[in-house]
Design a protein around this motif. Structure first.
Motif, PDB file in Angstrom:
ATOM      1  N   TYR A 148       3.102   2.884 -14.325  1.00  0.00           N
ATOM      2  CA  TYR A 148       2.795   1.185 -13.918  1.00  0.00           C
ATOM      3  C   TYR A 148       3.461   0.393 -12.884  1.00  0.00           C
ATOM      4  O   TYR A 148       4.755   0.715 -13.198  1.00  0.00           O
ATOM      5  CB  TYR A 148       2.292   0.635 -15.355  1.00  0.00           C
ATOM      6  N   THR A 149       2.446   0.099 -12.017  1.00  0.00           N
ATOM      7  CA  THR A 149       3.607  -1.010 -11.047  1.00  0.00           C
ATOM      8  C   THR A 149       3.689  -1.827 -11.669  1.00  0.00           C
ATOM      9  O   THR A 149       2.747  -2.727 -12.001  1.00  0.00           O
ATOM     10  CB  THR A 149       2.775  -1.808  -9.648  1.00  0.00           C
ATOM     11  N   THR A 150       4.858  -3.239 -10.957  1.00  0.00           N
ATOM     12  CA  THR A 150       5.312  -4.509 -11.574  1.00  0.00           C
ATOM     13  C   THR A 150       5.871  -5.370 -10.325  1.00  0.00           C
ATOM     14  O   THR A 150       5.345  -4.649  -9.245  1.00  0.00           O
ATOM     15  CB  THR A 150       6.824  -4.061 -12.112  1.00  0.00           C
ATOM     16  N   ILE A 151       5.492  -6.266 -10.191  1.00  0.00           N
ATOM     17  CA  ILE A 151       6.481  -6.954  -9.459  1.00  0.00           C
ATOM     18  C   ILE A 151       7.067  -6.676  -8.757  1.00  0.00           C
ATOM     19  O   ILE A 151       8.460  -6.433  -8.690  1.00  0.00           O
ATOM     20  CB  ILE A 151       7.019  -8.762 -10.203  1.00  0.00           C
ATOM     21  N   GLY A 152       6.690  -6.714  -7.282  1.00  0.00           N
ATOM     22  CA  GLY A 152       8.030  -6.102  -6.164  1.00  0.00           C
ATOM     23  C   GLY A 152       8.018  -5.038  -5.939  1.00  0.00           C
ATOM     24  O   GLY A 152       9.043  -4.045  -5.083  1.00  0.00           O
ATOM     25  N   ASP A 153       7.175  -4.052  -6.675  1.00  0.00           N
ATOM     26  CA  ASP A 153       6.656  -2.629  -6.506  1.00  0.00           C
ATOM     27  C   ASP A 153       6.406  -2.568  -5.109  1.00  0.00           C
ATOM     28  O   ASP A 153       4.931  -3.054  -4.491  1.00  0.00           O
ATOM     29  CB  ASP A 153       6.221  -2.443  -7.414  1.00  0.00           C
ATOM     30  N   ARG A 154       6.705  -1.297  -3.814  1.00  0.00           N
ATOM     31  CA  ARG A 154       6.036  -1.500  -2.174  1.00  0.00           C
ATOM     32  C   ARG A 154       5.888   0.154  -2.484  1.00  0.00           C
ATOM     33  O   ARG A 154       6.876   0.401  -2.571  1.00  0.00           O
ATOM     34  CB  ARG A 154       6.970  -2.303  -1.286  1.00  0.00           C
ATOM     35  N   TYR A 155       5.324   0.592  -1.972  1.00  0.00           N
ATOM     36  CA  TYR A 155       5.371   1.749  -1.508  1.00  0.00           C
ATOM     37  C   TYR A 155       6.573   2.879  -0.986  1.00  0.00           C
ATOM     38  O   TYR A 155       7.169   3.540  -1.408  1.00  0.00           O
ATOM     39  CB  TYR A 155       3.624   2.527  -0.742  1.00  0.00           C
ATOM     40  N   ASP A 156       7.105   1.526   0.109  1.00  0.00           N
ATOM     41  CA  ASP A 156       8.418   2.653   0.177  1.00  0.00           C
ATOM     42  C   ASP A 156       9.654   1.777  -0.310  1.00  0.00           C
ATOM     43  O   ASP A 156      10.554   2.716  -0.596  1.00  0.00           O
ATOM     44  CB  ASP A 156       8.394   1.690   1.974  1.00  0.00           C
ATOM     45  N   ASN A 175      -4.526  -1.398   3.463  1.00  0.00           N
ATOM     46  CA  ASN A 175      -3.749  -1.832   4.052  1.00  0.00           C
ATOM     47  C   ASN A 175      -2.591  -2.655   4.311  1.00  0.00           C
ATOM     48  O   ASN A 175      -2.291  -3.381   4.441  1.00  0.00           O
ATOM     49  CB  ASN A 175      -4.976  -2.906   4.897  1.00  0.00           C
ATOM     50  N   SER A 176      -2.419  -2.571   2.671  1.00  0.00           N
ATOM     51  CA  SER A 176      -1.202  -2.793   2.267  1.00  0.00           C
ATOM     52  C   SER A 176      -0.131  -2.161   1.676  1.00  0.00           C
ATOM     53  O   SER A 176      -0.265  -1.498   1.008  1.00  0.00           O
ATOM     54  CB  SER A 176      -1.443  -3.921   1.191  1.00  0.00           C
ATOM     55  N   LEU A 177       1.574  -2.639   1.995  1.00  0.00           N
ATOM     56  CA  LEU A 177       2.811  -1.477   1.963  1.00  0.00           C
ATOM     57  C   LEU A 177       2.591  -1.423   0.241  1.00  0.00           C
ATOM     58  O   LEU A 177       3.306  -1.081  -0.796  1.00  0.00           O
ATOM     59  CB  LEU A 177       3.962  -1.651   2.133  1.00  0.00           C
ATOM     60  N   THR A 178       1.986  -2.848  -0.649  1.00  0.00           N
ATOM     61  CA  THR A 178       1.613  -3.587  -2.015  1.00  0.00           C
ATOM     62  C   THR A 178       0.673  -2.883  -2.848  1.00  0.00           C
ATOM     63  O   THR A 178      -0.096  -3.320  -2.614  1.00  0.00           O
ATOM     64  CB  THR A 178       2.677  -5.296  -1.905  1.00  0.00           C
ATOM     65  N   PRO A 179       1.085  -2.280  -4.074  1.00  0.00           N
ATOM     66  CA  PRO A 179      -0.297  -1.604  -4.826  1.00  0.00           C
ATOM     67  C   PRO A 179       0.104  -2.598  -5.740  1.00  0.00           C
ATOM     68  O   PRO A 179       0.802  -3.385  -5.616  1.00  0.00           O
ATOM     69  CB  PRO A 179       0.814  -0.739  -5.713  1.00  0.00           C
ATOM     70  N   PRO A 180      -1.728  -3.032  -6.370  1.00  0.00           N
ATOM     71  CA  PRO A 180      -2.019  -4.541  -7.283  1.00  0.00           C
ATOM     72  C   PRO A 180      -0.508  -4.422  -8.867  1.00  0.00           C
ATOM     73  O   PRO A 180      -0.293  -2.940  -8.787  1.00  0.00           O
ATOM     74  CB  PRO A 180      -3.110  -3.853  -7.536  1.00  0.00           C
ATOM     75  N   VAL A 181       0.191  -5.434  -8.626  1.00  0.00           N
ATOM     76  CA  VAL A 181       0.780  -5.106 -10.031  1.00  0.00           C
ATOM     77  C   VAL A 181      -0.518  -4.665 -11.411  1.00  0.00           C
ATOM     78  O   VAL A 181      -1.440  -5.113 -11.479  1.00  0.00           O
ATOM     79  CB  VAL A 181       1.142  -6.202 -10.475  1.00  0.00           C
ATOM     80  N   GLY A 182       0.280  -4.251 -12.241  1.00  0.00           N
ATOM     81  CA  GLY A 182      -0.452  -3.262 -13.530  1.00  0.00           C
ATOM     82  C   GLY A 182      -0.621  -2.126 -12.918  1.00  0.00           C
ATOM     83  O   GLY A 182      -1.872  -1.907 -14.448  1.00  0.00           O
ATOM     84  N   THR A 183      -1.087  -1.626 -12.434  1.00  0.00           N
ATOM     85  CA  THR A 183      -1.148  -0.727 -11.687  1.00  0.00           C
ATOM     86  C   THR A 183      -1.075   0.329 -11.929  1.00  0.00           C
ATOM     87  O   THR A 183      -0.061   1.085 -11.547  1.00  0.00           O
ATOM     88  CB  THR A 183      -2.614  -0.561 -10.332  1.00  0.00           C
ATOM     89  N   GLN A 184      -1.379   1.201 -12.350  1.00  0.00           N
ATOM     90  CA  GLN A 184      -1.172   2.997 -12.924  1.00  0.00           C
ATOM     91  C   GLN A 184      -1.228   3.675 -11.072  1.00  0.00           C
ATOM     92  O   GLN A 184      -2.023   4.042 -10.821  1.00  0.00           O
ATOM     93  CB  GLN A 184      -1.919   3.336 -13.421  1.00  0.00           C
TER      94      GLN A 184
END
Length: 82
Positions: free
Chosen positions: A20-28, A54-63
Protein backbone atom coordinates in the motif's frame (compact mmCIF):
# COMPACT_ATOMS: atom_id res chain seq x y z
CA UNK A 1 14.83 10.51 -35.90
CA UNK A 2 13.24 9.65 -32.58
CA UNK A 3 12.39 6.12 -31.59
CA UNK A 4 9.37 5.36 -29.47
CA UNK A 5 10.12 3.25 -26.43
CA UNK A 6 7.78 0.30 -26.15
CA UNK A 7 7.05 -1.46 -22.90
CA UNK A 8 6.09 -5.12 -22.51
CA UNK A 9 3.00 -6.38 -20.79
CA UNK A 10 3.88 -7.50 -17.30
CA UNK A 11 2.11 -10.73 -16.36
CA UNK A 12 1.19 -11.52 -12.79
CA UNK A 13 3.41 -13.95 -10.90
CA UNK A 14 3.01 -15.72 -7.57
CA UNK A 15 6.20 -14.03 -6.36
CA UNK A 16 4.88 -10.49 -6.94
CA UNK A 17 4.90 -8.23 -3.90
CA UNK A 18 1.87 -6.13 -3.00
CA UNK A 19 2.18 -2.93 -0.98
CA UNK A 20 0.00 0.00 0.00
CA UNK A 21 1.38 3.38 -0.96
CA UNK A 22 2.07 6.08 1.59
CA UNK A 23 2.88 9.78 1.40
CA UNK A 24 6.12 10.31 -0.49
CA UNK A 25 6.02 7.06 -2.48
CA UNK A 26 7.02 7.42 -6.12
CA UNK A 27 7.61 4.72 -8.71
CA UNK A 28 11.29 5.63 -9.04
CA UNK A 29 11.85 5.52 -5.28
CA UNK A 30 10.04 2.17 -5.04
CA UNK A 31 12.14 0.81 -7.93
CA UNK A 32 15.30 1.89 -6.11
CA UNK A 33 14.05 0.23 -2.92
CA UNK A 34 12.97 -3.07 -4.52
CA UNK A 35 15.35 -3.37 -7.50
CA UNK A 36 18.30 -1.19 -6.54
CA UNK A 37 17.76 0.86 -9.73
CA UNK A 38 15.45 3.86 -9.92
CA UNK A 39 15.45 3.78 -13.74
CA UNK A 40 13.27 0.65 -13.57
CA UNK A 41 10.32 2.74 -12.32
CA UNK A 42 8.40 1.86 -15.48
CA UNK A 43 8.12 -1.81 -14.42
CA UNK A 44 6.09 -0.90 -11.34
CA UNK A 45 4.11 1.71 -13.26
CA UNK A 46 3.23 -0.70 -16.10
CA UNK A 47 2.37 -3.47 -13.64
CA UNK A 48 -0.26 -1.11 -12.26
CA UNK A 49 -1.70 0.09 -15.55
CA UNK A 50 -5.08 0.56 -13.87
CA UNK A 51 -3.59 3.66 -12.19
CA UNK A 52 -2.90 7.02 -13.82
CA UNK A 53 0.15 6.64 -16.07
CA UNK A 54 1.17 10.29 -16.44
CA UNK A 55 2.69 10.64 -12.98
CA UNK A 56 5.57 9.12 -11.02
CA UNK A 57 3.41 9.31 -7.91
CA UNK A 58 0.80 6.61 -7.29
CA UNK A 59 -2.26 7.64 -5.28
CA UNK A 60 -1.69 7.41 -1.50
CA UNK A 61 -3.36 4.39 0.08
CA UNK A 62 -3.52 2.41 -3.14
CA UNK A 63 -2.45 -1.21 -3.25
CA UNK A 64 0.17 -1.65 -5.96
CA UNK A 65 1.83 -4.71 -7.44
CA UNK A 66 5.62 -4.85 -7.52
CA UNK A 67 6.87 -7.55 -9.90
CA UNK A 68 9.85 -9.54 -8.71
CA UNK A 69 10.72 -11.44 -11.91
CA UNK A 70 12.44 -8.45 -13.49
CA UNK A 71 15.02 -10.38 -15.53
CA UNK A 72 12.34 -11.79 -17.83
CA UNK A 73 10.66 -8.37 -18.05
CA UNK A 74 13.95 -6.70 -19.02
CA UNK A 75 14.58 -9.39 -21.61
CA UNK A 76 11.18 -8.75 -23.23
CA UNK A 77 11.86 -4.99 -23.08
CA UNK A 78 15.17 -5.45 -24.94
CA UNK A 79 13.56 -7.68 -27.57
CA UNK A 80 10.78 -5.25 -28.49
CA UNK A 81 13.08 -2.21 -28.53
CA UNK A 82 15.86 -3.52 -30.83
Amino acid sequence: MYRTTRYPDIPRDFSDVYAYTTIGDRYDILAQQYYGDSSLWWIISRANSNLIQNSLTPPVGTQIRIPTQISSILKKFAQINK
